[in-house]
Scaffold this active site. Structure first.
Site, PDB file in Angstrom:
ATOM      1  N   ASP A  11       0.854  -1.198   0.000  1.00 12.81           N
ATOM      2  CA  ASP A  11       0.000   0.000   0.000  1.00 12.81           C
ATOM      3  C   ASP A  11       0.891   1.250   0.000  1.00 12.81           C
ATOM      4  O   ASP A  11       0.858   2.024   0.938  1.00 12.81           O
ATOM      5  CB  ASP A  11      -0.936  -0.018   1.222  1.00 12.81           C
ATOM      6  CG  ASP A  11      -0.210  -0.101   2.564  1.00 12.81           C
ATOM      7  OD1 ASP A  11       0.955  -0.556   2.600  1.00 12.81           O
ATOM      8  OD2 ASP A  11      -0.802   0.306   3.590  1.00 12.81           O
ATOM      9  N   HIS A 242       9.453   0.029   9.361  1.00 12.81           N
ATOM     10  CA  HIS A 242       8.528  -1.111   9.317  1.00 12.81           C
ATOM     11  C   HIS A 242       8.780  -2.017   8.099  1.00 12.81           C
ATOM     12  O   HIS A 242       9.315  -3.119   8.229  1.00 12.81           O
ATOM     13  CB  HIS A 242       7.081  -0.615   9.286  1.00 12.81           C
ATOM     14  CG  HIS A 242       6.662   0.134  10.513  1.00 12.81           C
ATOM     15  ND1 HIS A 242       6.656  -0.429  11.765  1.00 12.81           N
ATOM     16  CD2 HIS A 242       6.226   1.412  10.688  1.00 12.81           C
ATOM     17  CE1 HIS A 242       6.227   0.455  12.655  1.00 12.81           C
ATOM     18  NE2 HIS A 242       5.965   1.580  12.020  1.00 12.81           N
TER      19      HIS A 242
END
Ligand code: BDR
Ligand code: CA
Length: 314
Positions: A11, A242
């Site tokens: 995303d 992340h």
């Protein structure tokens, strides 16, 4: 050794972009496709960004397949412009892509690739797990034919980031995550237990702006937006790393310490999206019985991981 074939379900997203460029710059990894998902942005924007990023990288040979725009139980909670910018690219507002996504939806693309290369494809979801759950629904045999799944998401022992309970990718589709965690394939969870330890400080991040590599330069242009979010919301000078950490695990799993626990995902109430590991595995309660253990990253060699990530674009 042959490069490992991966499909990145993404995303994009600032840290997704860092992860995609890290993967494209790593000879250990062969990116056979990008599949897109809502999360940091809507799926339409994620798809345009995936196409643009491959154009910037000169890798338009890699197909992009557009994913679903709603979680299994719907509706999508909405993008996070205060984290990744209105455009998911730190408000760079890039021109529209010249290339197009392939005709197959992401779930079909994933199922076809896994069944065409049995035992070879590693799925690397770095967004909500909806496309992966839909691919399992479409072709259950992928569970036996994938090489493994290495995902960024979840929080076994650490607090959440989307809510006090839940990590953002899992929070965006807890039902899908519970399906993926129970499918009986090999799953490694690179979640907040480790990514909240992997802080790239300003002296690390300077490597992107001083490198002449065009991919590093693109990252450097996006980073001010991401750094402002961490400064404003987390009092952090730097960023949590992340999505690139999932790629780091693929390249060098010895960077991480792991534990093997079955995991259920909370789908109700204030705890929605919390990943619950059964840490006491000698006395499994019914919700965790017959659930396969996941390989959960619980600790990490921070400096070595950051050095690995930076080494590829420096
Ligand atoms: C995850 O959520 C998204 O904002 C990031 O791209 C990452 O995949 C971190 O919780
Ligand atoms: Ca992401």
């Amino acid at each position: 050794m042959a490069a490992r074939k991966i499909i990145i379900d993404t995303d994009p997203g600032i840290d997704d972009t860092m992860a995609i460029f890290f993967a494209l710059s790593s000879p250990e990894l062969d990116v056979v496709g990008l599949t897109t998902i809502f999360g940091n942005v809507h799926t339409d924007v994620a798809t345009a960004n995936a196409l643009r990023l491959l154009e910037i990288a000169g890798r338009t040979d890699i197909p992009v397949a557009k994913g679903t725009d709603q979680p299994l139980a719907g509706p999508f909670g909405g993008p996070v412009p205060y984290v990744h910018g209105e455009d998911g690219q730190g408000n760079l507002h890039l021109p529209p892509p010249n290339t197009q996504a392939v005709a197959e939806p992401a779930a079909q693309f994933i199922a076809e690739q896994v069944m065409t290369f049995p035992g070879e494809i590693t799925l690397v979801p770095i967004g909500p797990l909806t496309n992966i759950a839909l691919a399992l629904r479409l072709e259950p045999r992928i569970a036996d034919n994938v090489r493994e799944v290495v995902l960024m998401g979840g929080n076994a022992l650490a607090p959440g980031n989307a809510t006090p309970a839940a990590e953002a990718n899992i929070h965006n589709d807890p039902e899908a995550a519970d399906v993926v965690f129970g499918a009986g394939w090999e799953v490694t969870m690179v979640g907040l237990d480790v990514t909240h330890k992997i802080v790239m400080r300003p002296d690390h991040l300077a490597a992107y702006s001083t490198a002449s590599h065009p991919l590093a330069q693109h990252i450097a242009r996006m980073l001010p937006c991401y750094r402002n979010f961490y400064a404003d919301y987390h009092d952090l000078t730097g960023i949590f790393t992340h999505d690139p950490s999932a790629m780091a695990y693929l390249i060098d799993p010895t960077l991480f310490k792991t534990a093997q626990w079955p995991v259920r995902v909370e789908t109700q109430g204030v705890g929605r999206g919390k990943t619950w590991p059964a840490v006491n595995d000698k006395r499994l309660l019914p919700p965790w019985q017959n659930r396969p253990p996941l390989n959960i990253c619980v600790d990490v060699d921070v400096e070595r991981t950051i050095r690995l990530i930076l080494s590829r674009l420096g």
